[in-house]
Design a protein around this motif. Structure first.
Motif, PDB file in Angstrom:
ATOM      1  N   THR A   1       0.829  -1.202   0.000  1.00  0.00           N
ATOM      2  CA  THR A   1       0.000   0.000   0.000  1.00  0.00           C
ATOM      3  C   THR A   1       0.865   1.253   0.000  1.00  0.00           C
ATOM      4  O   THR A   1       2.037   1.209   0.349  1.00  0.00           O
TER       5      THR A   1
ATOM      6  N   THR B   1       1.849  11.886  -1.101  1.00  0.00           N
ATOM      7  CA  THR B   1       2.520  10.723  -0.521  1.00  0.00           C
ATOM      8  C   THR B   1       3.493  11.205   0.547  1.00  0.00           C
ATOM      9  O   THR B   1       3.957  12.347   0.517  1.00  0.00           O
TER      10      THR B   1
ATOM     11  N   SER C   1      -2.269   2.487  -6.168  1.00  0.00           N
ATOM     12  CA  SER C   1      -3.168   3.493  -5.597  1.00  0.00           C
ATOM     13  C   SER C   1      -4.583   3.360  -6.133  1.00  0.00           C
ATOM     14  O   SER C   1      -5.550   3.550  -5.402  1.00  0.00           O
TER      15      SER C   1
ATOM     16  N   GLN D   1      -6.160   0.645  -4.365  1.00  0.00           N
ATOM     17  CA  GLN D   1      -6.384   1.079  -2.996  1.00  0.00           C
ATOM     18  C   GLN D   1      -7.642   1.957  -2.903  1.00  0.00           C
ATOM     19  O   GLN D   1      -8.475   1.774  -2.028  1.00  0.00           O
TER      20      GLN D   1
ATOM     21  N   LEU E   1      -6.076  10.864  -9.542  1.00  0.00           N
ATOM     22  CA  LEU E   1      -4.774  10.365  -9.152  1.00  0.00           C
ATOM     23  C   LEU E   1      -3.752  11.042 -10.053  1.00  0.00           C
ATOM     24  O   LEU E   1      -3.816  10.930 -11.276  1.00  0.00           O
TER      25      LEU E   1
ATOM     26  N   LEU F   1       0.905  11.730  -6.310  1.00  0.00           N
ATOM     27  CA  LEU F   1       1.954  10.730  -6.066  1.00  0.00           C
ATOM     28  C   LEU F   1       3.312  11.389  -5.886  1.00  0.00           C
ATOM     29  O   LEU F   1       4.297  10.980  -6.459  1.00  0.00           O
TER      30      LEU F   1
END
Ligand code: ADP
Ligand code: MG
Length: 680
Positions: free
Chosen positions: A1, A223, A237, A240, A329, A376
């Motif tokens: 994760t 992150t 991700s 997730q 994302l 990210l």
């Protein structure tokens, strides 16, 4: 994760508790109701009045407010297309032009290509009846060649102005000029909420019309630590989010086709392995070369119970709006052109995006409800490593194309052209020098007959020169094919993960001595001999779609040959002639093997043959390349072996015999550089 920390919030205009994601029932509501629900709709009359009262109007509005799809329709309804006058709406991206035109045609209940159409390079979906024309900015630029005053247009809407694409920037200067002597022409400059004051100032303080935004707050997460492999991090991700977060679709920003396809494959793979342990996840890609039926799929409502993840290029940043996105994302990268005017080298690089870009991306999560954006990268990286805004394209690209076009339009004094942001002086100068070397301009900087012909062809000057040179070497049939194959760009060979060996063998089977251009020619010729068969493509690991596109491009170029006075002829297997014609266009892009590897001939830059090239192991002494791509190194892609004497033959004014001598010829080690395996 991957651990994310919530850091900031992008402010919204709406309360966070306001309406949730529309249900499928609501999504099915009549198309007219959807039109009326868009933020621009309440301003319809006010907007039309402003357009009536001002020749130039800057329109600013949040992405998704209806600028692109609605405003041209309002103008149509208002009668701006009476007497056969047309409305142009420009887009920097081909996919956007196609997709938006399709949407508008549906909203108007007409067939695409009738009243509403689009026109992009090598693809014209318009007819005599087309009055609403969505087109790439480059296409409108070319319209100036045949109609310098745009007399058949009543309105020109330069859309996505904030993108500051090269062609849009040039359009600004030209349109500003046309507007002066065509007072009845309406000019609209539409932009996301960025920097509209600049546009206003440029257009003599034209008024700015603001469409109030409508966005829910978006929570931003970063992150904790930098991610080494962002593609892998992306995939993890997404899963997730899928497993832990409430319903709502996901939008992922990647940099290009290859990356997007890889990510989609990885996602599908892992979903398959997880099987029924997770809810259904629809994985949909969107990028420039995606065929239109696949493009349309991203807009279809997500079935109940499932979740959609759209993996997109920058196209989804502001040009396309997908309903139902709640999660964004953002790995923080984009593919960007850069140009070094000192060396004349242009390269495409994956670079960190700007803060402005990152915030546009985040904003995409807050259109239908409060959303979340997962970045990210670290909050520190955002603060310290991202530039504020993206540098306009005009300042980081070569200008050969545009300079040739402007010269053809009779604009001689380029240094004083009305640029919103001027290009670097050296870039302009180098463009002039290159056009001179190609024979497009004479020593006074005036357009030559050959230059006029080059401008007729909708391709880069070097490619046009290659096509023109095929007349001299009697090989236009072959050169047309090479030109068409080069235009579909690196998407010819198909290499599925589970059949890598077969695919690579199939590719090697096409290799011909001489280099990659001849390989492309070989693929096309064999495909044509198969009767343009899709089965043949399948068996040979060749992408049918790309081939079909190459065929279209080839046909269009062939149709233009007569205008540039090139006759159809074939080299009858004498590939030296083909190679010479290519050299006549690309003598700028040459490299020679030295003791320390390849160096470009004029600038002495270190470059490498791309491992995919058919010449990777051969390492010929002299070669030319189609393009440079900077990944881990400066790689030359599409490489052709040449003889140095050809350079004197095709470009005597550019090369001197002396610089083509090779003092180390005898001592050359047999093989320099790494093997394919060593490069991985
Ligand atoms: P803007 O140009 O202001 O960003 P658009 O006119 O592109 O806004 O979009 C207005 C609305 O039209 C968006 O909410 C979007 O959801 C919808 N839309 C645009 N294209 C399509 C499409 N191909 N399919 C479904 N909806 C679309
Ligand atoms: Mg738009």
């Amino acid at each position: 994760t991957i651990e994310f920390v919530r850091a900031t919030q992008l402010q919204g205009d709406e309360e966070p508790s306001a309406p949730p994601t529309p249900t499928p029932a609501q999504q099915k509501e009549s198309i007219q109701a959807v039109r009326r629900s868009l933020p621009v709709f309440p301003f319809r009359e006010e907007l039309l009045a402003a357009i009536a009262n001002h020749q130039v109007l800057i329109i600013e509005g949040e992405t998704g407010s209806g600028k692109t799809t609605q405003i041209p329709q309002y103008l149509f309804e208002e009668g701006y297309t009476k007497k056969g006058m047309k409305i142009a709406c420009t887009q920097p991206r081909r996919v956007a032009a196609m997709s938006v035109a399709a949407r508008v045609a549906r909203e108007m209940g007409v067939k695409l290509g009738n009243e509403v159409g689009y026109s992009i390079r090598f693809e014209d979906c318009t007819s005599e009846r087309t009055v609403l024309r969505y087109m790439t900015d480059g296409m409108l630029l070319r319209e100036f060649l045949s109609e310098p005053d745009l007399a058949s247009y009543s309105v020109v809407m330069v859309d996505e102005a904030h993108e500051r694409s090269l062609h849009t920037d040039i359009l600004f200067g030209l349109i500003k000029d046309v507007a002066r002597f065509r007072p009845e022409l309406k000019v609209l400059v539409a932009s996301a909420t960025l920097d509209t004051a600049r546009f206003s100032t440029f257009f003599d303080d034209a008024p700015v019309f603001r469409i109030p935004g409508r966005r829910f707050p978006v929570d931003i997460f970063y992150t904790k630590a930098p991610e080494a492999d962002y593609l892998e991090a992306c995939v993890v991700s997404v899963l997730q989010i899928h497993v832990t977060q409430p319903p709502g679709d996901i939008l992922v920003f990647l940099t290009g086709q290859e990356e997007i396809e890889a990510a989609c494959e990885m996602l599908q793979d892992r979903c398959r392995r997880l099987g029924s342990k997770i809810r259904e996840l629809l994985v949909l890609p969107i990028y420039a070369n995606l065929p239109s039926d696949m493009q349309a799929r991203i807009f279809q409502p997500t079935p109940p119970g499932a979740r959609k993840v759209v993996v997109a290029t920058n196209i989804a940043e502001t040009s396309l709006t997908i309903e139902g996105i709640i999660y964004v994302l953002d790995p923080g990268f984009c593919k960007q052109k850069s140009y070094n005017p000192r060396t004349g080298m242009e390269s495409l690089t994956v670079t960190p995006c700007s803060k402005a870009s990152a915030n546009q991306r985040a904003g995409r999560a807050g259109r239908v409800a409060a959303g979340k954006c997962f970045r990210l990268y670290t909050a520190w990286a955002y603060q310290h490593e991202l530039e504020e805004t993206t540098v306009p394209e005009i300042q980081r690209t070569s200008l050969g194309n545009v300079v040739l076009l402007l010269k053809s339009l009779g604009i001689h004094d380029l240094m004083h052209f009305d640029f919103l942001d001027p290009p670097p002086y050296e870039t302009l100068l180098l463009a002039l020098e290159q056009l001179y070397a190609l024979g497009a301009l004479n020593h006074l900087g005036e357009l030559t007959t050959s230059g006029r012909k080059m401008a007729e062809l909708p391709v880069d000057p070097m490619l046009s020169k290659m096509i023109l040179a095929s007349e001299k070497y009697s090989c236009s049939e072959e050169i047309l094919t090479v030109a068409a194959m080069l235009s579909v760009n690196n998407s010819i060979f198909y290499r599925p993960k589970d059949k890598v060996v077969h695919a690579d063998n199939a590719r090697v089977n096409f290799f011909l001595p001489g280099g990659d251009h001849l390989v492309l020619l070989n693929v096309y010729t064999q495909w044509a001999e198969s009767g343009y068969s899709s089965q043949w493509c399948y068996e040979n690991f060749v992408q049918f779609r790309s081939m079909r596109r190459a065929r279209d491009v080839r046909e269009q170029l062939e149709g233009l040959l007569e205008r540039v006075e090139v006759g159809l002829s074939s080299c009858q297997g004498d590939y030296i002639r083909v190679r010479k014609a290519i050299t006549a266009g690309y003598f700028y892009h040459t490299a020679r093997l030295t003791r320390s590897g390849y160096r470009t001939v004029k600038q002495q830059q270190t470059v490498f043959i791309h491992p995919n090239s058919s010449l990777f192991e051969e390492q010929p002494r002299w070669l030319l390349y189609h393009e440079l791509v900077l990944t881990t190194k400066e790689f030359m892609r599409q490489v052709l072996e040449i003889e140095s004497s050809w350079l004197l033959e095709v470009a005597p004014h550019y090369y001197k015999a002396k610089e083509l001598e090779d003092p180390h010829a005898k001592k050359m080690p047999k093989k320099i550089g790494k093997t394919r395996e060593e490069l991985g």
